[in-house]
Design a protein around this motif. Structure first.
Motif, PDB file in Angstrom:
ATOM      1  N   SER A  77     -14.937   5.061  -6.611  1.00  0.00           N
ATOM      2  CA  SER A  77     -14.219   5.557  -5.434  1.00  0.00           C
ATOM      3  C   SER A  77     -13.955   7.049  -5.639  1.00  0.00           C
ATOM      4  N   LEU A  78     -13.834   7.787  -4.546  1.00  0.00           N
ATOM      5  CA  LEU A  78     -13.622   9.232  -4.656  1.00  0.00           C
ATOM      6  C   LEU A  78     -12.336   9.553  -5.416  1.00  0.00           C
ATOM      7  N   LYS A  79     -11.284   8.760  -5.198  1.00  0.00           N
ATOM      8  CA  LYS A  79     -10.030   9.027  -5.911  1.00  0.00           C
ATOM      9  C   LYS A  79     -10.210   8.822  -7.420  1.00  0.00           C
ATOM     10  N   ALA A  80     -10.967   7.806  -7.822  1.00  0.00           N
ATOM     11  CA  ALA A  80     -11.221   7.587  -9.251  1.00  0.00           C
ATOM     12  C   ALA A  80     -12.045   8.735  -9.829  1.00  0.00           C
ATOM     13  N   LEU A  81     -13.051   9.176  -9.086  1.00  0.00           N
ATOM     14  CA  LEU A  81     -13.866  10.297  -9.561  1.00  0.00           C
ATOM     15  C   LEU A  81     -13.038  11.578  -9.646  1.00  0.00           C
ATOM     16  N   ASP A  82     -12.134  11.772  -8.672  1.00  0.00           N
ATOM     17  CA  ASP A  82     -11.219  12.923  -8.733  1.00  0.00           C
ATOM     18  C   ASP A  82     -10.395  12.889 -10.019  1.00  0.00           C
ATOM     19  N   HIS A  96       0.817  -1.212   0.000  1.00  0.00           N
ATOM     20  CA  HIS A  96       0.000   0.000   0.000  1.00  0.00           C
ATOM     21  C   HIS A  96       0.853   1.265   0.000  1.00  0.00           C
ATOM     22  N   HIS A  97       0.416   2.236  -0.789  1.00  0.00           N
ATOM     23  CA  HIS A  97       1.109   3.512  -0.939  1.00  0.00           C
ATOM     24  C   HIS A  97       0.088   4.638  -0.816  1.00  0.00           C
ATOM     25  N   VAL A  98       0.534   5.880  -0.934  1.00  0.00           N
ATOM     26  CA  VAL A  98      -0.358   7.026  -0.769  1.00  0.00           C
ATOM     27  C   VAL A  98      -0.495   7.774  -2.092  1.00  0.00           C
ATOM     28  N   LEU A  99      -1.741   7.892  -2.544  1.00  0.00           N
ATOM     29  CA  LEU A  99      -2.082   8.628  -3.752  1.00  0.00           C
ATOM     30  C   LEU A  99      -2.691   9.962  -3.350  1.00  0.00           C
ATOM     31  N   VAL A 100      -2.270  11.021  -4.026  1.00  0.00           N
ATOM     32  CA  VAL A 100      -2.856  12.345  -3.817  1.00  0.00           C
ATOM     33  C   VAL A 100      -3.569  12.744  -5.097  1.00  0.00           C
ATOM     34  N   THR A 101      -4.848  13.071  -4.969  1.00  0.00           N
ATOM     35  CA  THR A 101      -5.656  13.574  -6.075  1.00  0.00           C
ATOM     36  C   THR A 101      -6.199  14.938  -5.664  1.00  0.00           C
ATOM     37  N   LEU A 102      -6.894  15.581  -6.592  1.00  0.00           N
ATOM     38  CA  LEU A 102      -7.460  16.897  -6.294  1.00  0.00           C
ATOM     39  C   LEU A 102      -8.980  16.808  -6.202  1.00  0.00           C
ATOM     40  N   ARG A 103      -9.520  17.303  -5.102  1.00  0.00           N
ATOM     41  CA  ARG A 103     -10.968  17.365  -4.925  1.00  0.00           C
ATOM     42  C   ARG A 103     -11.549  18.427  -5.857  1.00  0.00           C
ATOM     43  N   ARG A 129     -10.950  11.323 -12.813  1.00  0.00           N
ATOM     44  CA  ARG A 129     -11.774  11.522 -14.019  1.00  0.00           C
ATOM     45  C   ARG A 129     -11.991  13.013 -14.276  1.00  0.00           C
ATOM     46  N   ARG A 130     -12.149  13.773 -13.205  1.00  0.00           N
ATOM     47  CA  ARG A 130     -12.401  15.202 -13.317  1.00  0.00           C
ATOM     48  C   ARG A 130     -11.109  15.989 -13.577  1.00  0.00           C
ATOM     49  N   ASP A 131     -10.040  15.609 -12.863  1.00  0.00           N
ATOM     50  CA  ASP A 131      -8.742  16.285 -12.981  1.00  0.00           C
ATOM     51  C   ASP A 131      -7.682  15.191 -12.876  1.00  0.00           C
ATOM     52  N   PRO A 132      -6.989  14.877 -13.964  1.00  0.00           N
ATOM     53  CA  PRO A 132      -6.101  13.712 -13.974  1.00  0.00           C
ATOM     54  C   PRO A 132      -4.774  13.875 -13.230  1.00  0.00           C
ATOM     55  N   ARG A 133      -4.516  15.035 -12.675  1.00  0.00           N
ATOM     56  CA  ARG A 133      -3.239  15.230 -11.978  1.00  0.00           C
ATOM     57  C   ARG A 133      -3.195  14.414 -10.685  1.00  0.00           C
ATOM     58  N   PHE A 134      -2.019  13.821 -10.423  1.00  0.00           N
ATOM     59  CA  PHE A 134      -1.845  13.012  -9.221  1.00  0.00           C
ATOM     60  C   PHE A 134      -0.414  13.094  -8.733  1.00  0.00           C
ATOM     61  N   ALA A 135      -0.212  12.698  -7.487  1.00  0.00           N
ATOM     62  CA  ALA A 135       1.109  12.444  -6.917  1.00  0.00           C
ATOM     63  C   ALA A 135       0.995  11.119  -6.177  1.00  0.00           C
ATOM     64  N   LEU A 136       2.054  10.338  -6.222  1.00  0.00           N
ATOM     65  CA  LEU A 136       2.067   9.017  -5.604  1.00  0.00           C
ATOM     66  C   LEU A 136       3.327   8.894  -4.767  1.00  0.00           C
ATOM     67  N   SER A 180      -8.587  21.222  -3.275  1.00  0.00           N
ATOM     68  CA  SER A 180      -7.803  20.770  -2.127  1.00  0.00           C
ATOM     69  C   SER A 180      -7.350  19.328  -2.346  1.00  0.00           C
ATOM     70  N   PRO A 181      -6.252  18.929  -1.698  1.00  0.00           N
ATOM     71  CA  PRO A 181      -5.744  17.571  -1.907  1.00  0.00           C
ATOM     72  C   PRO A 181      -6.558  16.520  -1.168  1.00  0.00           C
ATOM     73  N   ARG A 182      -6.636  15.337  -1.777  1.00  0.00           N
ATOM     74  CA  ARG A 182      -7.246  14.171  -1.128  1.00  0.00           C
ATOM     75  C   ARG A 182      -6.166  13.084  -1.115  1.00  0.00           C
ATOM     76  N   THR A 183      -5.889  12.512   0.050  1.00  0.00           N
ATOM     77  CA  THR A 183      -4.947  11.403   0.142  1.00  0.00           C
ATOM     78  C   THR A 183      -5.719  10.107   0.315  1.00  0.00           C
ATOM     79  N   SER A 184      -5.249   9.069  -0.365  1.00  0.00           N
ATOM     80  CA  SER A 184      -5.912   7.766  -0.335  1.00  0.00           C
ATOM     81  C   SER A 184      -4.861   6.675  -0.409  1.00  0.00           C
TER      82      SER A 184
END
Length: 157
Positions: free
Chosen positions: A62-67, A28-35, A69-76, A39-43
């Motif tokens: 899942s909220l991270k998948a929906l994030d 398991h790792h930490v994904l950051v998406t944008l709400r 879909r709306r804004d593809p930027r991420f950090a892992l 604002s950032p969402r960590t999952s």
């Protein structure tokens, strides 16, 4: 500019190997998406390196998948592991996540990984890869790679 995992691994094979090793050390790792409000969402997230790509699989809606879909930027961020020992350091990957709906591509992933279904599958396009570690108990070393640029190494005492 973005590139897939294979292009990064070709440009910086040693760093790519270390990054894969760090992500492979733990599940398991930490994904950051944008709400929606920016604002950032960590999952938590599991990742896979297959067929020259870094894949992100997620539960349906899942909220991270929906994030993404709306804004593809991420950090892992890789899982640092237990305890205070920094070991081989931390690695982070940033970029864009592109959802894959192609049945053939998704089928190959399913065959290899056997994920719970249904699920969202995202292929990554990298904009930055960073490794941070301690050298000789003295220096903090930061390696930064971006597409089209040479690997940059910064040492701090």
């Amino acid at each position: 500019m973005t590139v897939n995992w294979a292009a990064f691994a070709t440009a910086e094979p040693e760093l790519a190997g270390l990054v894969e090793e760090r992500f492979g050390a733990f599940t398991h790792h930490v994904l950051v998406t944008l709400r929606r409000d920016g604002s950032p969402r960590t999952s938590g997230l599991e990742v896979r390196f297959l067929h020259g790509e870094l894949w992100l699989g997620m539960m349906p809606d899942s909220l991270k998948a929906l994030d993404l879909r709306r804004d593809p930027r991420f950090a892992l961020q890789s899982n640092p592991g237990p305890g205070a020992d920094p070991g081989p350091g931390d690695v982070r990957v940033s970029g864009r996540a592109v959802e894959v709906d192609d049945p053939r591509t998704k089928g190959a992933y399913i065959e290899e990984v056997e994920p719970p279904q249904p699920f969202h599958l995202f292929r990554t396009e990298l904009t930055e890869v960073v490794r941070t570690y301690v050298e000789d108990d003295t220096y903090l070393v930061v390696q930064v790679w971006k597409p089209g640029e040479p690997l940059r190494v910064v040492k701090r005492k």
